[in-house]
Write a protein that holds these residues in place. Structure first.
Motif, mmCIF file in Angstrom:
data_model
loop_
_atom_site.group_PDB
_atom_site.id
_atom_site.type_symbol
_atom_site.label_atom_id
_atom_site.label_comp_id
_atom_site.label_asym_id
_atom_site.label_seq_id
_atom_site.Cartn_x
_atom_site.Cartn_y
_atom_site.Cartn_z
ATOM 1 N N ILE A 1 38.332 43.041 44.633
ATOM 2 C CA ILE A 1 36.378 43.538 45.336
ATOM 3 C C ILE A 1 35.490 43.707 43.450
ATOM 4 O O ILE A 1 35.816 43.837 42.752
ATOM 5 C CB ILE A 1 36.565 44.870 46.278
ATOM 6 N N VAL A 2 34.939 42.337 43.610
ATOM 7 C CA VAL A 2 33.999 42.645 42.938
ATOM 8 C C VAL A 2 32.104 42.796 42.711
ATOM 9 O O VAL A 2 31.811 42.905 44.512
ATOM 10 C CB VAL A 2 34.062 40.989 41.790
ATOM 11 N N HIS A 3 32.087 43.122 42.199
ATOM 12 C CA HIS A 3 30.250 43.488 41.993
ATOM 13 C C HIS A 3 29.531 42.016 42.386
ATOM 14 O O HIS A 3 30.249 41.198 41.440
ATOM 15 C CB HIS A 3 29.351 43.817 41.008
ATOM 16 N N GLY A 4 28.255 41.867 43.013
ATOM 17 C CA GLY A 4 27.511 40.797 43.448
ATOM 18 C C GLY A 4 28.167 40.027 44.173
ATOM 19 O O GLY A 4 29.223 40.260 45.227
ATOM 20 N N ASN A 5 27.400 39.524 45.036
ATOM 21 C CA ASN A 5 27.530 38.169 45.776
ATOM 22 C C ASN A 5 28.129 36.687 46.056
ATOM 23 O O ASN A 5 27.019 36.241 45.145
ATOM 24 C CB ASN A 5 26.105 38.411 47.113
ATOM 25 N N MET A 6 29.113 36.188 45.736
ATOM 26 C CA MET A 6 29.849 34.957 45.174
ATOM 27 C C MET A 6 28.726 33.815 46.099
ATOM 28 O O MET A 6 29.467 33.752 47.089
ATOM 29 C CB MET A 6 31.083 35.258 44.401
ATOM 30 N N PRO A 7 28.110 32.758 45.028
ATOM 31 C CA PRO A 7 27.711 31.372 45.831
ATOM 32 C C PRO A 7 28.371 30.794 46.258
ATOM 33 O O PRO A 7 28.607 30.291 46.992
ATOM 34 C CB PRO A 7 26.372 31.058 44.886
ATOM 35 N N HIS A 8 29.848 30.486 45.172
ATOM 36 C CA HIS A 8 30.655 29.235 45.676
ATOM 37 C C HIS A 8 31.747 29.769 46.218
ATOM 38 O O HIS A 8 32.390 30.957 45.925
ATOM 39 C CB HIS A 8 31.568 28.879 43.912
#
Length: 303
Positions: free
Chosen positions: A173-180
């Motif tokens: 689970i990572v911070h931010g909303n990955m665009p790809h």
């Protein structure tokens, strides 16, 4: 004491001696090799060299591997989650908070202590501090590890890691909303000059590092991803995800202080595959996410 001689091939021309030696035996660290060079245990064509020496094709590198220091690493009975075991290999699901192998000041409570109690015959494999250990995952990462139960298995599994033929998939689970939806991070990793306890993407004294990722689920401020390792550098996934701007949740070393409520980075080694050292049969194992990561995902879905 082991005595090894390696003739430098054309493709290694101009490489640093410590990089060449660690590519020959991936279980040796760069710092360990540099110490041996300073002590004169590694020579080129019979001559002592410096740690930044660059090799030439045709040179013969002699490595005298010191005998491991005898330390009192005691077997400890633990409730290990053994996923698979036979006479050659063992696969274990490591819980969060457990250190893999002993280190100065931390000689008990590690996975190695538990393995030594479970398998009484590991002591001669891969040294005193890391008996049977082929690769490692960080203390606060959960998931699958393969362990060698004899020298034949250890050599085979190490060679498979070196040849990049093992399967190692992690969920994070990572911070931010990955665009790809998917991608590959190809960025070399080395020690952070300002903090020796951290790794960083750098061209100086680094090693190639490649991580493939794909998005599994998106939330407004977080993304659930799967990462597949092509190489296995220290803190690789943690460093690479920070490098592209999406640090792991719960990672105090590489991520923001304000994060999700989890005791350690939200990273789980869920899939592990390799060819069996004796039979050559491909084997793959999968374990579910730990309950704390499942809880975090449910909380994110219900926001």
């Amino acid at each position: 004491m082991e005595h090894i001689e390696v003739r430098i091939e054309e493709q290694a021309q101009g490489e640093r001696i410590d990089k060449v030696v660690t590519s020959y035996r991936p279980q040796w660290s760069r710092s360990q090799v540099q110490t041996w060079i300073k002590e004169g245990a590694i020579t080129v064509d019979g001559k002592q060299i410096k740690t930044n020496y660059k090799v030439s094709a045709g040179e013969v590198v002699t490595i005298i591997v010191p005998d491991p220091v005898t330390l009192d690493v005691e077997p400890e009975e633990m409730n290990l989650e053994i996923v698979y075991e036979d006479g050659d290999v063992l696969v274990v699901n490591k819980p969060r908070g457990m250190v893999v192998h002993p280190a100065p000041g931390n000689y008990s409570g590690t996975l190695v202590n538990g393995l030594m109690a479970h398998c009484r015959d590991l002591s001669g494999i891969n040294g005193v501090l890391r008996p049977g250990i082929v690769h490692r995952i960080d203390k606060d990462t959960t998931g699958l590890l393969m362990v060698a139960k004899n020298d034949m298995a250890h050599e085979s599994l190490v060679n498979q890691l070196k040849a990049k033929t093992t399967t190692r998939k992690y969920k994070a689970i990572v911070h931010g909303n990955m665009p790809h939806d998917r991608g590959t991070i190809d960025a070399p990793i080395g020690r952070d000059k300002s903090d020796r306890q951290r790794m960083t993407v750098t061209d100086e004294n680094s090693r190639d590092a490649i991580t493939h990722f794909r998005v599994l689920e998106r939330f407004p401020d977080f993304t659930f991803v799967e990462c597949q390792l092509e190489t296995g550098r220290t803190h690789q996934i943690r460093v690479h995800l920070k490098y592209i701007g999406f640090p792991l949740a719960g990672d105090p070393k590489y991520g923001p202080k304000k994060t999700l409520d989890i005791n350690g980075q939200a990273l789980h080694a869920g899939v592990l595959g390799f060819d069996h050292p004796r039979t050559g049969e491909y084997m793959e194992f999968e374990v579910p996410l730990p309950s704390d990561m499942e809880t975090l995902l449910e909380q994110l879905r219900n926001k």
